[in-house]
Design a protein around this motif. Sequence first.
Motif, mmCIF file in Angstrom:
data_model
loop_
_atom_site.group_PDB
_atom_site.id
_atom_site.type_symbol
_atom_site.label_atom_id
_atom_site.label_comp_id
_atom_site.label_asym_id
_atom_site.label_seq_id
_atom_site.Cartn_x
_atom_site.Cartn_y
_atom_site.Cartn_z
ATOM 1 N N ASP A 166 -28.698 30.802 28.388
ATOM 2 C CA ASP A 166 -28.477 32.201 28.017
ATOM 3 C C ASP A 166 -27.084 32.662 28.442
ATOM 4 O O ASP A 166 -26.386 33.348 27.680
ATOM 5 N N GLU A 167 -26.677 32.285 29.634
ATOM 6 C CA GLU A 167 -25.357 32.684 30.138
ATOM 7 C C GLU A 167 -24.230 32.121 29.282
ATOM 8 O O GLU A 167 -23.206 32.783 29.069
ATOM 9 N N GLY A 169 -24.569 31.312 26.121
ATOM 10 C CA GLY A 169 -24.803 31.620 24.714
ATOM 11 C C GLY A 169 -25.269 30.431 23.907
ATOM 12 O O GLY A 169 -24.989 30.333 22.705
ATOM 13 N N LYS A 200 -33.024 27.446 31.180
ATOM 14 C CA LYS A 200 -32.932 28.492 30.164
ATOM 15 C C LYS A 200 -31.926 29.567 30.568
ATOM 16 O O LYS A 200 -31.187 30.101 29.725
ATOM 17 N N GLY A 201 -31.896 29.893 31.852
ATOM 18 C CA GLY A 201 -30.949 30.894 32.321
ATOM 19 C C GLY A 201 -29.511 30.466 32.079
ATOM 20 O O GLY A 201 -28.667 31.274 31.665
ATOM 21 N N GLU A 236 -28.164 27.886 22.214
ATOM 22 C CA GLU A 236 -29.497 27.898 21.642
ATOM 23 C C GLU A 236 -30.068 26.479 21.613
ATOM 24 O O GLU A 236 -29.318 25.501 21.616
#
Length: 419
Positions: free
Chosen positions: A159-160, A162, A155-156, A164
């Motif tokens: 997120d980095e 961008g 997940k990290g 989904e």
Amino acid sequence: MKKAYSSTMLVLLAMLLILSGCAGQSSSDSSGEGGPKTQINFMHWRGEDKAVLDAIITEFEKENPDITVEMTIYPSDQYMATAQRMLQEGSTGDVFTSFPGAQFESLQSAGVFEDLTDEAFVSNFDENLISVGQKDGKQLALPYQLVFNMPVYNKGMFDELGLEVPKSWTEFQELCDTLLENGITPIAFPGADIGPNQFMNSMMMNNAPDEEIFAKLQSGEEKLTNEWWVKTLEDFQLLEQKGYIQKDALGTNQDAAMQMVASEEAAMLATGSYHMASLIGLNPDLQLDLLAPITVEEDEAQYEGINTATFMLAVNSNSEKKEQAKKFIEFLSQPEMASKYANETGQHLTVNDVKYESDVLKDTAYWIDERKTRFQPRFLITNAQVEDAVLSSIEDVLGGTAPMDAAAAAQKIVDENKE
């Protein structure tokens, strides 16, 4: 005279040694302060759980000083192959575990399950999650773990970058393309040992949303050469051809695939929630969650993920220590012990009132109630030969066989084992 006395002492010493050796081999021995003890054997396949189970067993033995527990652990593939023979012999597995599906059906037919229906500890479990351990109105086994058999993702990393979670097959491919552009292998696939056993479930869940699909396959109403399975094989082919899984995926074992994710060489691990704690152990900085590839377009998707109630606890009907075995299962199902097991192994459980403390379990608990998940389709294949044929067709495609050819070859085996 001295010689005769010496000879007599040697004979007595030898007899004592023989008697002590026999006592050491007994399953019920005497231990000075505590008196007679009965040893039971707990047989399962979860080697990664040994430390926490050792601690739980120590607590059990304190509360039950007349019982000791010996644990026998086999690799999962060996357990699948040999458990029935060992249980029928009655020499091991007073308490044992069973996979749902083909193994449960086989062990039930062999008569090795003790009926637990009327045991008070059955109420310690969520009644909605233990039906997979029932047969002919009897509770023969009690699923302990609630597993989500779908890829774990970083997940990290998402997120980095961008990224989904994709909601369609088109979005999933776009996600994988973006990962490749950033030098990251999208999916680490442990083909050498786990193979497609887990990944097949989410890859087919929306291609064949009918939950009776494998029952129909075994009865002859459906075929692997029909669109639902051929498309699934084509989707696996696409993963391999586009480089969404690593090179030599069929030669990569579980540990190597996990290391790819832990080192952030790969973004997803094609196994399930049961590996999340181990991944955190390899890299404590990882932020993990779960996602299942949606292999259809968003408006066609019926399911978001896969669940399985597994690691089914049972008592061997051939055991001479059934009451002691039942006491051990009752102990495992107490909320305090179940919480200890859950938090130290990173497993959601089927036991009522479990308190989840680890971040991984808290962060993924929403999958239990908030997401539309489907029971693992593979475990609804009740014939082991049919199951092997289904899985082998995926491996054949990843090895270069055309999807229709692989499906046709597997269907021949299904026809030979038609119910």
